[in-house]
Design a protein around this motif. Sequence first.
Motif, short mmCIF file in Angstrom:
data_model
loop_
_atom_site.label_atom_id
_atom_site.label_comp_id
_atom_site.label_asym_id
_atom_site.label_seq_id
_atom_site.Cartn_x
_atom_site.Cartn_y
_atom_site.Cartn_z
N GLY A 76 43.10 30.24 53.49
CA GLY A 76 42.69 29.27 54.14
C GLY A 76 43.93 28.04 53.03
N ASP A 77 43.74 27.32 53.06
CA ASP A 77 44.16 25.58 52.64
C ASP A 77 43.74 25.68 51.39
N GLY A 78 44.13 26.45 50.60
CA GLY A 78 44.07 26.55 49.42
C GLY A 78 42.46 26.76 48.49
N GLN A 79 41.38 27.32 49.51
CA GLN A 79 40.72 27.83 48.76
C GLN A 79 40.57 29.26 47.65
N THR A 80 39.76 29.21 47.09
CA THR A 80 39.71 30.22 45.78
C THR A 80 38.45 31.60 45.93
N LEU A 81 38.65 32.24 46.51
CA LEU A 81 37.81 33.52 46.50
C LEU A 81 37.20 33.99 45.54
N ALA A 82 35.85 34.21 44.50
CA ALA A 82 35.83 35.48 43.45
C ALA A 82 35.39 36.52 44.40
N CYS A 83 35.59 37.54 43.61
CA CYS A 83 35.01 39.32 44.09
C CYS A 83 35.25 39.97 42.51
N ASP A 84 33.94 40.57 42.80
CA ASP A 84 33.17 41.47 41.63
C ASP A 84 34.82 43.03 41.33
N LEU A 85 35.16 43.25 42.92
CA LEU A 85 35.84 44.88 42.95
C LEU A 85 37.28 43.76 41.76
N PRO A 86 37.76 44.64 41.03
CA PRO A 86 39.14 44.46 40.61
C PRO A 86 40.66 44.61 41.48
N ILE A 87 41.60 43.23 41.31
CA ILE A 87 42.61 43.65 42.02
C ILE A 87 43.83 44.03 41.50
N THR A 88 44.01 45.30 41.35
CA THR A 88 45.07 45.73 40.82
C THR A 88 46.96 45.28 41.34
N SER A 89 46.58 44.49 42.25
CA SER A 89 47.98 43.76 43.37
C SER A 89 48.03 43.10 42.22
N VAL A 90 50.18 42.66 41.80
CA VAL A 90 50.06 41.60 41.57
C VAL A 90 50.23 40.00 41.65
N VAL A 91 49.23 38.95 41.04
CA VAL A 91 49.84 37.45 41.48
C VAL A 91 50.59 37.55 42.51
N GLY A 92 50.21 36.69 43.61
CA GLY A 92 50.74 36.67 44.69
C GLY A 92 51.54 37.28 45.44
N GLN A 93 50.13 38.51 45.61
CA GLN A 93 50.65 39.31 46.51
C GLN A 93 49.55 39.73 47.58
N SER A 94 49.99 39.86 49.13
CA SER A 94 48.45 39.65 49.55
C SER A 94 47.86 40.78 50.08
N VAL A 95 46.33 40.83 50.04
CA VAL A 95 45.63 41.85 50.22
C VAL A 95 44.56 41.29 50.84
N HIS A 96 43.67 42.34 51.39
CA HIS A 96 42.81 42.42 52.16
C HIS A 96 42.00 42.37 51.45
#
Length: 361
Positions: free
Chosen positions: A258-278
């Motif tokens: 959204g407009d800069g909100q940060t969401l924390a999640c438990d599952l690790p994300i392996t994609s590189v920083v800046g990549q779009s995830v769903h």
Amino acid sequence: MSIVTDDYLQISNVSKSYGDDWALKDVSLNIAKDEFVCFLGPSGCGKTTLLRILAGLETQTSGMIYQNGIDISDRPVSERDFGIVFQSYALFPNLTVKANIAFGLVNQRLKRAEIDRKVSDLLNLVGLELAHAKYPSELSGGMQQRVALARALALSPGLLLLDEPLSALDARVRSHLRSEIRKLHSRLGITTIMVTHDQEEALTMADRIVVMNEGKIEQVGTPQEIYSFPQTPFVANFVGTSNRIVGKVCSPRTVTWGDGQTLACDLPITSVVGQSVHLAVRPEHVRITTERSGDNTLRSAVHGIEFLGPYCRLSLHLSPDAPALLADLSTEQVGQLQLTIGSPLFVQIPRERIQVFEGYA
Ligand code: ADP
Ligand code: MG
């Protein structure tokens, strides 16, 4: 050829094309003995085609099928061991209930007394003793489908195939027959595959659900696994409802959105920083609070309220550009919080409830 396996049914790399269109694309699946499996997916995804290939009513373009360790890939229908029930009942209109059920037994040239005994047992099994002399047109849809079930079970097949058997019935009969079919399965312990496009049917009846989409298997799992841990965005949306959040990777466990909100999640994300995830989160997991508490708490306002009886589905605005977030709240809680359109509130998205799908966004 025979192969050594614990599985009763093995579907190995099965594809099916109609001209240039592929109805099934490299489908592989193993089914254990006595399992109750549902093929679940939207109309046209290939469920019936796969079921008919198992029965030999359709021939696969490539791939193999093994039943009980035996290669049945090229066997004709008459040499396969299954009973089948269709959505349309497909009973013989000019035969009585009893004669419909006895049809396969008569063809096998069993003795009259033997046939009578078996038909009587089957009538008893599906609760139609009193209707034995009636014709299909004199029966309700639910009763006709019971006859079709009894007929499919008459030759004690090793495999029961059901193609949308409940779809033509009204809601009350459907729900009753659902539990009847489950009971029948427990009693007979017959390996059963049921095709359905109805998620509730699959969730309530199956030991394992095979979610299909566009000729491919999306996910195989128990109803709980499919619902709680969808592996693809398609499964998250087709089974139950999910909020779809597309964000950018900020760190291995945070996403901006959204407009800069940060969401924390438990599952690790392996994609590189800046990549779009769903990401996906179910409406019933979104929490509503009146004050900021814990991480992933966002300021919001009620945009819409849909009354659904025991609960309400709130549509929440987080930012002008972001799509509305859906949150389910008990009707009682909606009353207690005196929520109406425009009510300000805080939304909390529990980090452990966020599903991450990489490679889809
Ligand atoms: P489902 O049972 O999941 O609704 P089907 O297995 O009936 O789906 O169909 C899968 C796809 O194959 C669809 O696109 C359908 O149009 C196509 N299809 C099925 N049967 C035939 C056929 N006999 N000829 C051409 N296309 C077919
Ligand atoms: Mg179908």
